[in-house]
Design a protein around this motif. Sequence first.
Motif, PDB file in Angstrom:
ATOM      1  N   VAL A  53       0.836  -1.201   0.000  1.00  0.00           N
ATOM      2  CA  VAL A  53       0.000   0.000   0.000  1.00  0.00           C
ATOM      3  C   VAL A  53       0.869   1.250   0.000  1.00  0.00           C
ATOM      4  O   VAL A  53       0.587   2.222  -0.712  1.00  0.00           O
ATOM      5  CB  VAL A  53      -0.951  -0.009   1.223  1.00  0.00           C
TER       6      VAL A  53
ATOM      7  N   ARG B 101     -11.226   6.971   2.874  1.00  0.00           N
ATOM      8  CA  ARG B 101     -10.068   7.477   2.140  1.00  0.00           C
ATOM      9  C   ARG B 101      -9.848   6.753   0.824  1.00  0.00           C
ATOM     10  O   ARG B 101      -9.402   7.358  -0.154  1.00  0.00           O
ATOM     11  CB  ARG B 101      -8.832   7.370   3.025  1.00  0.00           C
ATOM     12  N   LYS B 102     -10.140   5.470   0.752  1.00  0.00           N
ATOM     13  CA  LYS B 102      -9.942   4.753  -0.503  1.00  0.00           C
ATOM     14  C   LYS B 102     -10.847   5.309  -1.590  1.00  0.00           C
ATOM     15  O   LYS B 102     -10.428   5.481  -2.741  1.00  0.00           O
ATOM     16  CB  LYS B 102     -10.214   3.257  -0.315  1.00  0.00           C
ATOM     17  N   ARG B 103     -12.080   5.596  -1.248  1.00  0.00           N
ATOM     18  CA  ARG B 103     -13.027   6.114  -2.236  1.00  0.00           C
ATOM     19  C   ARG B 103     -12.549   7.453  -2.803  1.00  0.00           C
ATOM     20  O   ARG B 103     -12.558   7.661  -4.018  1.00  0.00           O
ATOM     21  CB  ARG B 103     -14.400   6.277  -1.580  1.00  0.00           C
TER      22      ARG B 103
ATOM     23  N   THR C  50      -5.355  12.242   1.601  1.00  0.00           N
ATOM     24  CA  THR C  50      -5.976  10.916   1.683  1.00  0.00           C
ATOM     25  C   THR C  50      -4.919   9.828   1.803  1.00  0.00           C
ATOM     26  O   THR C  50      -5.075   8.879   2.579  1.00  0.00           O
ATOM     27  CB  THR C  50      -6.854  10.649   0.448  1.00  0.00           C
TER      28      THR C  50
ATOM     29  N   ILE D 209      -4.230   6.960   4.713  1.00  0.00           N
ATOM     30  CA  ILE D 209      -4.128   5.537   4.379  1.00  0.00           C
ATOM     31  C   ILE D 209      -2.852   4.946   4.976  1.00  0.00           C
ATOM     32  O   ILE D 209      -2.863   3.857   5.568  1.00  0.00           O
ATOM     33  CB  ILE D 209      -4.161   5.342   2.849  1.00  0.00           C
TER      34      ILE D 209
ATOM     35  N   ALA E 176      -4.560   0.313  -6.773  1.00  0.00           N
ATOM     36  CA  ALA E 176      -5.264   0.857  -5.615  1.00  0.00           C
ATOM     37  C   ALA E 176      -6.578   0.122  -5.378  1.00  0.00           C
ATOM     38  O   ALA E 176      -6.941  -0.186  -4.232  1.00  0.00           O
ATOM     39  CB  ALA E 176      -5.518   2.352  -5.810  1.00  0.00           C
TER      40      ALA E 176
ATOM     41  N   ILE F 275      -5.563  -1.507  -1.763  1.00  0.00           N
ATOM     42  CA  ILE F 275      -5.850  -0.577  -0.667  1.00  0.00           C
ATOM     43  C   ILE F 275      -7.169  -0.974  -0.007  1.00  0.00           C
ATOM     44  O   ILE F 275      -8.210  -1.039  -0.679  1.00  0.00           O
ATOM     45  CB  ILE F 275      -5.926   0.875  -1.179  1.00  0.00           C
TER      46      ILE F 275
ATOM     47  N   HIS G 222     -10.594  -0.709   2.336  1.00  0.00           N
ATOM     48  CA  HIS G 222     -11.556   0.350   2.634  1.00  0.00           C
ATOM     49  C   HIS G 222     -11.386   0.801   4.080  1.00  0.00           C
ATOM     50  O   HIS G 222     -11.149  -0.009   4.974  1.00  0.00           O
ATOM     51  CB  HIS G 222     -12.992  -0.147   2.416  1.00  0.00           C
ATOM     52  N   SER G 223     -11.496   2.101   4.314  1.00  0.00           N
ATOM     53  CA  SER G 223     -11.477   2.630   5.672  1.00  0.00           C
ATOM     54  C   SER G 223     -12.898   2.996   6.067  1.00  0.00           C
ATOM     55  O   SER G 223     -13.701   3.408   5.229  1.00  0.00           O
ATOM     56  CB  SER G 223     -10.572   3.868   5.761  1.00  0.00           C
TER      57      SER G 223
END
Length: 492
Positions: free
Chosen positions: A50, A113-115, A157, A161, A219, A223, A225-226
């Motif tokens: 990541v 943050r991933k979105r 962001t 992460i 990603a 990565i 999801h948060s």
Amino acid sequence: MERSGSPQRSDATDALVDVPTEDVSAGLTTGNVAVEAPPGDEPQAHRRIVFGIVSIALLMASIDQTIVATALNAIRGDLHAELNWSGWTITIYALGQIIVMPLAGRLGDQFGRKRIFLGAAVLFTIASLACSLADSIYLLVIFRAFQAIGGGAFMPTATGIVAEQFGRDRDRAVGMFTSIFPIGGILGPIVGGVIVTYWSWREIFLVNVPAGILLIALAARFIPHSAPKAASRVDALGAGLLALTMLCGMFGISALGGSGAGPGDPLFIGSEVLALTFGFLFVRHASRAANPFIPIMLLRGRGFGVMNAINLMYGAAVLGFGALVPLYAESRYGIQPLEAGTLLTARAVGMICVASLAVFALRRTGIRAPMIGGFLMIAGGMTIMSLAPHGMTPYAWLAAAAGVTGVGMGLSIPASNNASLQLAPDQISAIAGLRGMFRQSGGIIAVSVTTTLLAHSANAGSSQAHTFVVFAAGLLLIVPFTFLVPDHRGSW
């Protein structure tokens, strides 16, 4: 908790975090307590993958901040553009990042943050393709604004992460990660010079497309999801007031660089009056709103207010200085443009050699000592660069001075990036966005004011040497302010 004089640090001790307890409403620190790290604070299994993915994004965004500088003449000739509009391809990117950084940080905290990161990557890639196809300077400036929105959203962001992935080791990871941004800014003019020399200015933007597609795929796959934070709505009014403040302020300062412009220019005065008005309304709104876009504590609370001022001055000296080094080498010593751009490589080498060591030493040194030491070294390198060469060729003299400033940057950047984060670890992205906003603002102010002075100078090279001394003096002036920032050792 590690104390001075402790002979060693055990694993059990490493699980404790030295955190100031705060009365958030008052912004006052009441004391330090040892807080056991939460059960979910373990580093994640895929954290290095990541880290590599988000580092690619940050490097792309930071390179594009300065890569266009070497292509201005090519863009101007190909699109038959006026010089002031060609310059806006640089200015609009910086302005867009300044405005978007705090917004993206808040949105990343609230909606995941991933979105936000993926959306930024898609926008950055599409905008890069559009820039490469633009057939007028006006379209290019518009597409660069969209590219800036995507690039500006990467830093806050991605910082969040990285912090989530590395758990109790987030202090070291954040220090290492955020040191990538200035490296990209240094490489930009060199990469741009090579591309323009052997291809065309359009390839400067086109190379982002395959890299962006790869970034999006990686990603989406790796990565995690948060969890979005509950409940509060985005403060659209606060975001709008902040955007208007920054746009008016930076537009007025940029106008100073125009032909015949000066402090008495009506465009400059009108823009700055509007900026002050919108800024006052923004601060008043942030003080009264239930869920403000930027909590007022992050603007003027203990530790935060002084770090914002430090970041503004630091950006003026470091970012403004870096952008003007090639111009200085060309105007004072007649060094060729591509060779002048490589001077920034010396600064990058110095920074890279020191930054990694500085990151891993943070838990012993704290944040204050490396900040002060780095500021002093950067000021020393700038002063050396302003002097005439002694026993060396001009290029070797400038390269050595640039290397000294790079060592100072490598020493100070990890510490200054971590400064104040431990005061509000639940708002990491918002703090990172504000840090970038103030540094970028300082850089634009420095470049705009310096180029205005040079435009009215009989000897641009000598005048620019004097500005380097002013930058150095500015760094010395902010050293006492570091004692107002709560020092911190250990993870947070």
